[in-house]
Design an enzyme around this catalytic site. Structure first.
Site, PDB file in Angstrom:
ATOM      1  N   TYR A 145       0.870  -1.245   0.049  1.00 20.45           N
ATOM      2  CA  TYR A 145      -0.029   0.176  -0.027  1.00 20.45           C
ATOM      3  C   TYR A 145       0.880   1.205  -0.109  1.00 20.45           C
ATOM      4  O   TYR A 145       1.732   1.081   0.643  1.00 20.45           O
ATOM      5  CB  TYR A 145      -0.857  -0.014   1.335  1.00 20.45           C
ATOM      6  CG  TYR A 145      -1.832   1.188   1.409  1.00 20.45           C
ATOM      7  CD1 TYR A 145      -2.720   1.435   0.427  1.00 20.45           C
ATOM      8  CD2 TYR A 145      -1.577   2.105   2.526  1.00 20.45           C
ATOM      9  CE1 TYR A 145      -3.594   2.572   0.620  1.00 20.45           C
ATOM     10  CE2 TYR A 145      -2.376   3.160   2.813  1.00 20.45           C
ATOM     11  CZ  TYR A 145      -3.461   3.306   1.746  1.00 20.45           C
ATOM     12  OH  TYR A 145      -4.379   4.554   2.040  1.00 20.45           O
ATOM     13  N   ASP A 240       9.270   2.796  -0.234  1.00 21.48           N
ATOM     14  CA  ASP A 240       8.378   3.340   0.615  1.00 21.48           C
ATOM     15  C   ASP A 240       8.402   3.112   2.189  1.00 21.48           C
ATOM     16  O   ASP A 240       8.108   2.180   2.347  1.00 21.48           O
ATOM     17  CB  ASP A 240       6.985   3.107   0.135  1.00 21.48           C
ATOM     18  CG  ASP A 240       5.819   3.755   0.927  1.00 21.48           C
ATOM     19  OD1 ASP A 240       6.119   4.476   2.031  1.00 21.48           O
ATOM     20  OD2 ASP A 240       4.599   3.610   0.430  1.00 21.48           O
ATOM     21  N   LYS A 268       4.206   9.022   9.152  1.00 20.76           N
ATOM     22  CA  LYS A 268       4.142   8.296  10.263  1.00 20.76           C
ATOM     23  C   LYS A 268       5.046   8.763  11.256  1.00 20.76           C
ATOM     24  O   LYS A 268       4.943   9.915  11.904  1.00 20.76           O
ATOM     25  CB  LYS A 268       3.794   6.711  10.332  1.00 20.76           C
ATOM     26  CG  LYS A 268       2.707   6.246   9.332  1.00 20.76           C
ATOM     27  CD  LYS A 268       2.351   4.782   9.199  1.00 20.76           C
ATOM     28  CE  LYS A 268       0.944   4.876   8.543  1.00 20.76           C
ATOM     29  NZ  LYS A 268       0.990   3.910   7.177  1.00 20.76           N
TER      30      LYS A 268
HETATM   31  C1  LIG Z   1       0.398   4.418   5.905  1.00 28.28           C
HETATM   32  C2  LIG Z   1       1.166   4.344   4.449  1.00 28.28           C
HETATM   33  C3  LIG Z   1       0.720   5.119   3.606  1.00 28.28           C
HETATM   34  C4  LIG Z   1       0.109   6.282   3.554  1.00 28.28           C
HETATM   35  O1  LIG Z   1       0.138   7.379   4.280  1.00 28.28           O
HETATM   36  P1  LIG Z   1      -1.140   8.315   4.849  1.00 28.28           P
HETATM   37  O2  LIG Z   1      -0.269   9.228   5.644  1.00 28.28           O
HETATM   38  O3  LIG Z   1      -1.959   7.388   5.549  1.00 28.28           O
HETATM   39  O4  LIG Z   1      -1.462   8.943   3.493  1.00 28.28           O
HETATM   40  C5  LIG Z   1       1.824   5.093   2.473  1.00 28.28           C
HETATM   41  N1  LIG Z   1       2.657   4.017   2.310  1.00 28.28           N
HETATM   42  C6  LIG Z   1       2.883   3.037   3.529  1.00 28.28           C
HETATM   43  C7  LIG Z   1       4.081   2.012   3.218  1.00 28.28           C
HETATM   44  C8  LIG Z   1       2.063   3.133   4.389  1.00 28.28           C
HETATM   45  O5  LIG Z   1       2.158   2.262   5.491  1.00 28.28           O
END
Ligand SMILES: *Cc1c(COP(=O)(O)O)cnc(C)c1O
Length: 430
Positions: A145, A240, A268
């Site tokens: 994701y 990511d 995060k």
């Molecule tokens: C949470 C997450 C996102 C998205 O971040 P948001 O702040 O919720 O938009 C993208 N990539 C990874 C790997 C994530 O865990």
């Protein structure tokens, strides 16, 4: 049984005003059944709901709360910043200060830009990668994701997997067309895609350790293999690390596995619980961004002073105490992840436990989970029963089989013991 009267009333009211009563789908608990508690406050490793029930928190706001809730240095930093105003739309010293800490943690990042979410960070990284390479296609992996932007919502794990939506309604095929979704941990599939789309793939984006199909580690040699494919084909490697950054090590998965990506996205933890994301990488790539280059990207609240203050307090604390913190996270997480897995085995419940550092998943399957298709062998109904039983005992796990659990520095050995005991009685009952 817990008293849930006030949460139920708040949930009913929210459902009239917010679709599903939530601002992010997995919070609605549809994947596990039962009603979501409405949170009133958090402190350390605990949350309290509107009915006064206390829970041990194993989802940590989906990753950010590595220092626990309402950690005093973070709260004080936010208060001090708020007294000087909540937003300027002009530059402040704190942005470069936090940027310097990010660059120190992840030396592959030479320049970066702050955003307000991980979604914006990955979306913008892709735009820069396409502009830099002059290519259209991107490779992502099934079950990874990268936020909810159109082009990345293809076989996107997590909430999308939880709800069984292949991508999302409202995403034109023409946009999804440039996203090649391949199985994770399968280098041959990547080689094939690069042969089929010669000189047309701008970048590979991945979670170097996946959290969003549940926790899945990269196979030995996998990340090295992707690095070498990108080098051979002139494509960019984008890690990511929105979830893994500052979690799996101070320098994230790239430090832990010793791989140098071209670009990195963070979120995060870097915002210390406030809205914040980062995309960054090699300076020659990042200089594509306006005002230096032709790639447009902007944000009214980007680099927001409260987010910078919370991020500085959080990342600064992690930096000062990195040795002790990451060692302790490793042992405490192993104790709870292995402890509960051992209870499952004793009870004859088939579980595959995957853990890397302080993220892990108990998959309700006996199949080793190495990619999205093996994750999908899990018995989600059994996970739902386990989740409800644990919640009843005051342990709040992520409300989906396809999410990683997290632990922070405020979780104690006693908390672990209580969790293992709760699991023992949950397995006996379910
Ligand atoms: C949470 C997450 C996102 C998205 O971040 P948001 O702040 O919720 O938009 C993208 N990539 C990874 C790997 C994530 O865990």
């Amino acid at each position: 049984m817990r008293n849930t009267e006030r949460s139920a009333a708040l949930h009913a009211r929210a459902q009239r005003l917010l679709p599903g009563g939530v601002d992010s789908p997995v919070r609605a608990f549809l994947a596990v059944g039962g009603a979501p508690p409405f949170v009133e406050r958090g402190e350390g490793a605990y949350l309290w709901d509107a009915d006064g029930n206390r829970y041990l928190d194993y989802f940590g706001s989906w990753g950010p709360m590595i220092l626990g809730h309402a950690f005093p240095p973070v709260v004080e930093a936010i208060q001090r910043a708020a007294e000087r105003s909540t937003s300027f739309g002009a530059s402040t010293a704190a942005e470069a200060e936090l940027a310097a800490l990010v660059v120190e943690a992840c030396p592959s990042i030479e320049m970066l830009r702050f955003t307000s979410s991980g979604t914006e960070a990955t979306m913008s990284a892709i735009r820069v990668a396409r502009a830099f390479t002059g290519r259209k296609y991107i490779v992502k992996f099934e079950g990874c994701y990268h936020g909810h932007s159109d082009g990345l919502l293809v076989k996107a794990g997590s909430g999308v997997a939880t709800f069984g939506i292949p991508g999302s309604a409202g995403v034109p095929e023409e946009i999804a067309h440039f996203t090649l979704a391949l199985p994770y941990n399968d280098l041959a599939a990547v080689e094939e895609a690069f042969s089929a789309h010669r000189d047309a793939i701008a970048a590979i984006i991945l979670e170097p350790v996946v959290g969003n199909m549940g926790c899945v580690a990269p196979a030995a040699g996998y990340l090295e293999g992707l690095r070498s494919i990108c080098n051979r084909h002139g494509a960019l490697l984008i890690f990511d690390e929105v979830m893994t950054g500052f979690r799996l090590a101070f320098g994230g998965a790239q430090e832990r596995y010793g791989i140098v990506p071209d670009m990195t996205t963070l979120g995060k933890i870097v915002g210390g619980g406030l809205p914040c994301g980062v995309f960054g990488g090699r300076a020659d790539i990042m200089r594509m961004l306006a005002p230096l280059g032709p790639v447009y990207q902007a944000g009214t609240l980007s680099g927001n002073p409260l987010a910078m203050a919370a991020g500085l307090a959080t990342v600064g604390y992690l930096r000062e105490n990195r040795e002790a913190i990451y060692a302790r996270l490793e042992t405490v997480t192993a104790a709870v992840a292995d402890g509960v897995a051992a209870e499952a085995e004793r009870a004859g419940v088939a579980i595959t436990m995957n853990r890397v550092g302080s993220m892990w998943t108990w998959f309700f399957t006996e199949t080793p989970v190495t990619d999205f298709s093996t994750a999908l062998t899990s018995d989600t109904a059994a996970f739902g029963r386990f989740h409800r039983a644990m919640l009843e005992s005051g342990v709040w796990l992520p409300p989906s089989q396809y999410e990683a659990a997290f632990l922070g520095i405020m979780h104690t050995d006693e908390d672990v013991q209580a969790t293992v005991e709760a699991a023992r009685s949950a397995f006996a009952r379910t």
